[in-house]
Motif scaffolding. Structure first.
Motif, PDB file in Angstrom:
ATOM      1  N   GLY A 167      20.540  15.327 -24.417  1.00 19.31           N
ATOM      2  CA  GLY A 167      19.954  15.745 -25.688  1.00 19.31           C
ATOM      3  C   GLY A 167      20.200  14.786 -26.828  1.00 19.31           C
ATOM      4  O   GLY A 167      19.561  14.902 -27.881  1.00 19.31           O
ATOM      5  N   ASP A 168      21.116  13.825 -26.651  1.00 22.83           N
ATOM      6  CA  ASP A 168      21.386  12.856 -27.716  1.00 22.83           C
ATOM      7  C   ASP A 168      20.190  11.934 -27.909  1.00 22.83           C
ATOM      8  O   ASP A 168      19.509  11.548 -26.946  1.00 22.83           O
ATOM      9  CB  ASP A 168      22.614  12.006 -27.381  1.00 22.83           C
ATOM     10  N   GLU A 169      19.931  11.570 -29.171  1.00 19.26           N
ATOM     11  CA  GLU A 169      18.893  10.595 -29.459  1.00 19.26           C
ATOM     12  C   GLU A 169      19.470   9.192 -29.315  1.00 19.26           C
ATOM     13  O   GLU A 169      20.554   8.894 -29.814  1.00 19.26           O
ATOM     14  CB  GLU A 169      18.334  10.791 -30.870  1.00 19.26           C
TER      15      GLU A 169
ATOM     16  N   THR B  23      15.402  10.416 -25.906  1.00 23.20           N
ATOM     17  CA  THR B  23      16.374  11.505 -25.801  1.00 23.20           C
ATOM     18  C   THR B  23      16.979  11.494 -24.409  1.00 23.20           C
ATOM     19  O   THR B  23      16.253  11.385 -23.410  1.00 23.20           O
ATOM     20  CB  THR B  23      15.703  12.872 -26.064  1.00 23.20           C
TER      21      THR B  23
ATOM     22  N   ASP C 149      18.007  12.584 -21.031  1.00 25.84           N
ATOM     23  CA  ASP C 149      17.548  13.678 -20.171  1.00 25.84           C
ATOM     24  C   ASP C 149      18.590  14.041 -19.121  1.00 25.84           C
ATOM     25  O   ASP C 149      18.719  15.210 -18.749  1.00 25.84           O
ATOM     26  CB  ASP C 149      16.236  13.279 -19.490  1.00 25.84           C
TER      27      ASP C 149
END
Length: 692
Positions: free
Chosen positions: A82-84, A44, A46
């Motif tokens: 927050g993106d995977e 994820t 950060d």
């Protein structure tokens, strides 16, 4: 011991060493030293810094993806906190710093399986556990709720045969319905429509048939085993679709059916996470007339899609006009590769002409690839521009390309690429290399504006000299090809031919450039800047930097900065070399010779060829310039000298000197360095005889 979820071999855990990098892992440890180097992990975002991206791998470990690892600018990633994402762990330092590497695969479906790396488990490669009544889906382990579980268990489907059933030719058994109200019932085989009566639907039209049972027919582009179902990617004449077949978690469905087969798949069209897929009820490999009919339909549609609609040249050039049919054939092969999801590998010389031509083809390909493939990284996956170290495509180059090609096929079921050889691959020196590609059924296109001998055996050759025309600047010829590959980028290419000329730009190409905002001085600066960048790290494509230079995606200061460095370095080397030119006459022909090794700075800019070109352009007192470097002789003249013929003559005269001409009439001559003086004298004599 367990079994590998990809190949089925025995292993400690759920994946063997060979296929470990084909799997994405979820990290459940709490310390960096519990990570496994070389593995790909889901993480994820950060945060961001000027030097890279911080990625949380698991709940307690953060690593750094340095900007040097990213194939492009950080801003081009379009990532937010927050993106995977998926990253590779490349190193864990003693101070617990974690180095991360780039992963071209940024989607669940790009991996062949999903596993858990849990230090507290029996092994560090386990299947995801079924927490909260969750199970795995076709994308290889993404949790879904029990309401979606029928996708995995094959609700309303006939179970795919196991290997034992296939071998015994017994009919596949259907699962017994569970009495639980929470479990969906499996359909009895008698409830399924006769496959032959199911309507065939083109892949492009499946969006209109969601929740309907249809048949799709085409070629299986790939087969990948996930930790859940087996996923068959089927491509027809209109597009490609994933078809998931489930036996049980990690077990291969239809084990006798491999990529490349022509098949008919019957199943229900589903929409999962915004993408269409087919829940396979039956898969039949076609043969005979049925397979031929599908192949013919695909071939006709593919040819129609791949053939350029507009075959008008960028600018009038009689020599190029003579090979326009060959250009159309080359453009068709390149466009066809895009449609067939085959990568296009552009191999070009590390010269201004090579860079202009290779980059023009790349510029034409990028929009086509983006339009054909949905994956965000498609433009880095389906086109790769690799500069060559020499003017030839050698067996060393081909060995590296074949190794990469076979690894991609083994690990990712990737199709063999199309190789486009620019300014190379058109003389006998490339025969062995192209033969090696041919052994593995890799197609080749060679485009060369210089002298060629049509001996290398490329599948498609574009050569004005073979057609009886004079040489053409390869940069201009490559730009003409790019315009046929993609007519939508024609205006982007208008200035490129003029950039490729060092002097005497033909009027048609000068007029073409005048339709742009580039002045003559800016075009010259661009040429100089490309020449400098082509020299440094010549094995790298430098895609973003070259794009910034050629298409103004950076301000003029970049062009001015790099071109000024070019002129300073070239002027210094010219001033060093010029006093050491030796003048001699032979049968009325004026020669200048230069011992390059003795009177230039080795391993520094400019390279020998560029230096000799500049020396010949700046001097008018000699008919021929001969540069001697180690065990090689290079010749510069007004084009009247046939270097290959001169080399063949000297080879006969000095059989013990190891003389070997390389390339066509504008090539070079190699020899044993201990015979340098005798070879140089003999070459001068042979050239004088030609010009007498």
């Amino acid at each position: 011991m367990g079994t590998c979820i990809i190949c089925g071999s025995s292993t400690d855990g759920r994946v063997c060493d060979t296929h470990e990098e084909d799997v994405a892992f979820e990290f459940r440890g709490s310390s960096p030293d519990e990570l496994t180097r070389g593995r790909y992990y889901k993480g994820t975002i950060d945060g961001f810094a000027d030097f890279g991206v911080f990625v949380d791998v698991g709940d307690s470990v953060t690593g750094l993806l340095h900007r040097s690892e990213v194939p492009g600018r950080l801003e081009s990633l379009a990532w937010d906190a927050g993106d995977e994402v998926y990253v590779q762990v490349t190193d864990v330092h003693d101070n617990d710093n974690v180095d991360l590497g780039w992963s071209i695969r940024q989607d669940d479906r790009d991996f062949r399986g999903h596993l858990v790396d849990d230090p507290d488990a029996d092994s560090n490669a386990e299947l995801p556990d079924d927490e909260d009544s969750e199970t795995s889906t076709a994308d290889g382990g993404t949790p879904v709720t029990e309401d979606d579980a029928e996708f995995e268990r094959g609700d309303e489907t006939e179970s795919a045969p196991t290997e034992q059933e296939t071998e015994s030719d017994s009919e596949p058994e259907t699962a017994e319905p569970d009495d639980s109200d929470d479990e969906p019932e499996l359909a009895d085989a008698s409830d399924t429509e006769d496959d032959e009566d199911v309507e065939r639907v083109a892949v492009a039209n499946l969006d209109d048939h969601v929740d309907e049972t249809v048949a799709v027919e085409g070629e299986l582009a790939s087969v990948r085993q996930t930790s859940g179902p087996t996923v068959f990617e089927l491509a027809d004449e209109t597009g490609a679709i994933d078809c998931a077949a489930f036996v049980e978690a990690g077990v291969r469905a239809y084990p006798d059916v491999e990529a490349g087969a022509v098949a008919r798949i019957v199943g229900e069209v589903e929409r999962r996470r915004g993408e269409l897929q087919v829940e396979t009820e039956d898969l039949v490999e076609l043969d005979g007339a049925d397979a031929q009919a599908v192949e013919a339909r695909m071939e006709d549609a593919l040819t129609e899609r791949a053939t350029p609609e507009d075959t008008e040249l960028l600018a009038d050039d009689d020599a190029v006009e003579a090979v326009v049919d060959d250009l159309v054939d080359a453009a068709t092969e390149i466009r066809r590769a895009v449609v067939e999801a085959r990568p296009v590998i552009v191999r070009h010389t590390a010269t201004v002409e090579g860079y202009v031509a290779g980059t023009a083809i790349e510029r034409a390909l990028l929009p086509l690839i983006r339009g054909e493939h949905a994956r965000e990284d498609a433009e880095y996956h389906y086109v790769d521009r690799r500069p060559l170290d020499d003017a030839f495509y050698t067996i060393d180059d081909a060995t590296g390309d074949v190794t990469s090609m076979l690894e991609a096929a083994e690990r990712h079921d990737e199709k063999h690429p199309l190789f486009v050889l620019v300014g190379a691959g058109s003389t006998s020196e490339s025969t062995d290399a192209i033969d090696l590609l041919d052994i593995y059924d890799a197609d080749t296109v060679a485009i060369d504006g210089g002298y060629t001998d049509d001996a290398a055996g490329a599948d498609v050759l574009v050569s004005p000299t073979v057609a009886g025309e004079p040489p053409v600047n390869t940069g201009a010829l490559g730009s003409q090809l790019a315009a046929l590959v993609n007519g939508d980028v024609r205006e982007d290419l208008y200035h490129l031919p003029a950039v490729a000329y060092w002097a005497d730009t033909p009027g048609a190409y000068a007029d073409l450039a005048s339709q742009t905002d580039y002045s003559a001085d800016t075009l010259a600066d661009l040429r100089d800047a490309i020449a400098l960048e082509a020299f440094y790290q010549s094995y790298e494509d430098k895609r973003e930097l070259i794009s910034d230079l050629l298409w103004g995606e950076a301000d003029d200061s970049l062009i001015e900065h790099v071109s000024e460095q070019f002129r300073e370095r070239l002027d210094t080397e010219l001033a060093t070399a010029e006093p050491h030119l030796e003048v001699r006459g032979q049968d009325g022909v004026a020669f200048e010779t230069l011992d390059v090794d003795a009177y230039t700075h080795q391993y520094d800019f400019p390279p020998v060829d560029l230096l000799l070109d500049a020396l010949y352009r700046r001097r008018d007192r000699a008919d021929v310039l001969v540069g001697v470097s180690g065990d090689e002789i290079r010749v510069r003249s007004d084009g009247a000298v046939d270097v290959r013929a001169a080399g063949e003559t000297v080879a006969d005269e000095l059989p013990d000197a190891g003389v070997e001409p390389r390339g066509a009439r504008d090539g070079r001559i190699e020899f044993l360095s201990g015979e340098q003086e005798a070879v140089v004298d003999a070459v001068v004599d042979a050239i004088a005889d030609q010009l007498a």
